[in-house]
Enzyme design. Structure first.
Site, mmCIF file in Angstrom:
data_model
loop_
_atom_site.group_PDB
_atom_site.id
_atom_site.type_symbol
_atom_site.label_atom_id
_atom_site.label_comp_id
_atom_site.label_asym_id
_atom_site.label_seq_id
_atom_site.Cartn_x
_atom_site.Cartn_y
_atom_site.Cartn_z
ATOM 1 N N HIS A 26 -5.166 -1.338 1.629
ATOM 2 C CA HIS A 26 -6.169 -2.376 1.340
ATOM 3 C C HIS A 26 -7.093 -1.905 0.208
ATOM 4 O O HIS A 26 -7.411 -2.684 -0.694
ATOM 5 C CB HIS A 26 -6.992 -2.702 2.586
ATOM 6 N N LEU A 64 -14.299 -19.191 -15.037
ATOM 7 C CA LEU A 64 -13.306 -19.243 -13.959
ATOM 8 C C LEU A 64 -13.974 -19.463 -12.599
ATOM 9 O O LEU A 64 -14.983 -18.821 -12.294
ATOM 10 C CB LEU A 64 -12.545 -17.905 -13.932
ATOM 11 N N ASP A 79 0.025 -9.892 -0.247
ATOM 12 C CA ASP A 79 0.677 -9.286 0.918
ATOM 13 C C ASP A 79 1.373 -7.980 0.523
ATOM 14 O O ASP A 79 1.830 -7.834 -0.612
ATOM 15 C CB ASP A 79 1.703 -10.284 1.486
HETATM 16 C C1 FPP Z 1 -2.039 -8.309 3.551
HETATM 17 O O1 FPP Z 1 -1.287 -7.112 3.514
HETATM 18 C C2 FPP Z 1 -3.375 -8.094 3.005
HETATM 19 C C3 FPP Z 1 -4.549 -8.324 3.666
HETATM 20 C C4 FPP Z 1 -4.607 -8.823 5.048
HETATM 21 C C5 FPP Z 1 -5.852 -8.028 3.053
HETATM 22 C C6 FPP Z 1 -6.013 -8.371 1.588
HETATM 23 C C7 FPP Z 1 -7.148 -7.564 1.067
HETATM 24 C C8 FPP Z 1 -7.184 -6.990 -0.130
HETATM 25 C C9 FPP Z 1 -6.126 -7.175 -1.149
HETATM 26 C C10 FPP Z 1 -8.342 -6.106 -0.429
HETATM 27 C C11 FPP Z 1 -9.220 -6.554 -1.524
HETATM 28 C C12 FPP Z 1 -9.617 -7.979 -1.486
HETATM 29 C C13 FPP Z 1 -10.763 -8.474 -2.042
HETATM 30 C C14 FPP Z 1 -10.990 -9.956 -2.052
HETATM 31 C C15 FPP Z 1 -11.793 -7.622 -2.650
HETATM 32 P P1 FPP Z 1 -0.713 -6.530 4.879
HETATM 33 O O2 FPP Z 1 -1.707 -5.583 5.434
HETATM 34 O O3 FPP Z 1 -0.308 -7.646 5.785
HETATM 35 O O4 FPP Z 1 0.564 -5.749 4.369
HETATM 36 P P2 FPP Z 1 1.945 -5.537 5.144
HETATM 37 O O5 FPP Z 1 2.596 -6.881 5.242
HETATM 38 O O6 FPP Z 1 2.688 -4.598 4.255
HETATM 39 O O7 FPP Z 1 1.603 -4.926 6.478
#
Ligand code: FPP
Length: 258
Positions: A38, A132, A21
């Site tokens: 992201h 893994l 997050d």
């Molecule tokens: C939450 O941060 C994150 C996500 C919804 C997406 C997670 C995706 C990645 C880490 C990209 C790469 C992943 C893979 C598996 C290749 P948020 O957008 O809710 O952040 P915020 O709380 O600051 O708004």
């Protein structure tokens, strides 16, 4: 579930799960659009996979996209899906070469057909590996997961393969999405929020929870090691008392020494 031992001091978690997050806030703090956060979140994914394998963790489960994330702006969802596809295409050869077993959990039928095909192909290609196990939760919700398990069991009962009386905790355990894998020992959540957000509900029953304010794109291998160190210092009682755990830790007297 992996709860054979009592106190886990000095122990390594067999199964680590991560709620990644903070991508949006990381981007906003830099004056960038959310999708840049992201994109920047791919690097720590790679680093955590490498570090988990290096440290001897058996299973790493990443929460990539929740059932609730479909509610995000269409543009953001579409960019996230493209990012998953690109990351998979780019990393698959190396993951396979390193013996990683890939598994995907979630409502696959809601994903684009091209992505569904790639996920199935990646699972097929890596399924005989012995390193893994990397589980990626996409279009995933813990409540959805429990419902799937309940439905599978109900269908078996309806077919007469299982009696209702046989539906107990062990039965549920054997039918869950991650059947065969240990329950989560350590849950890491970045970004400062302290909640489970409908992640693995059944599998988290005995997990140690580790919350860090670090935003996901800034999460490093040192941060991952810090979480492992904190886990090693925790005392896991699984409902038992400290005295019982201490008694268990004493060397067992052999017949000859009595
Ligand atoms: C939450 O941060 C994150 C996500 C919804 C997406 C997670 C995706 C990645 C880490 C990209 C790469 C992943 C893979 C598996 C290749 P948020 O957008 O809710 O952040 P915020 O709380 O600051 O708004």
């Amino acid at each position: 579930m992996s709860r054979g031992c009592g106190a886990s001091e000095g122990a390594l978690p067999a199964h680590v799960a991560i709620i990644m997050d903070g991508n949006g806030r990381w981007a906003r703090a830099r004056g960038l659009p959310r999708h840049a956060g992201h994109s920047a979140g791919v690097r720590p994914v790679r680093q955590c996979v490498e570090q988990a394998a290096r440290r001897g963790v058996k299973v790493l489960t990443l929460f990539a996209f929740s059932s609730e994330n479909w509610r995000r702006p269409r543009e953001e969802v579409s960019r996230l899906m493209s990012l998953f596809l690109e990351a998979l295409d780019r990393e698959l050869d190396e993951l396979h070469a390193n013996g990683v077993v890939l598994r995907f959990i979630g409502e696959r039928e809601r994903l684009a057909p091209a992505l569904q095909q790639r996920l199935a192909a990646a699972e097929m290609r890596t399924r005989a590996n012995t390193g893994l196990v990397l589980v990626v939760a996409a279009a995933y919700g813990g409540q959805w997961d429990m419902v799937q398990t309940a439905r599978t069991i109900a269908e078996r009962v309806a077919r007469g393969e299982l009696s209702p009386a046989a539906v107990d905790q062990v039965c549920f355990e054997h039918h869950r999405t991650l059947a065969g894998l240990p329950g989560v020992d350590l849950l890491i959540r970045t970004g400062g929020e302290q909640r489970i957000s409908n992640f693995l509900l059944w599998d988290l029953a005995y997990a140690e929870l580790y919350f860090t304010p670090r935003l996901w794109p800034a999460f490093s291998t040192e941060d991952f090691d810090a979480a492992l160190a904190e886990f090693a210092a925790r005392r896991r009682r699984f409902g038992r008392t400290d005295e019982q755990l201490q008694a268990d830790a004493l060397p067992v007297a052999t017949e000859a020494s009595r």
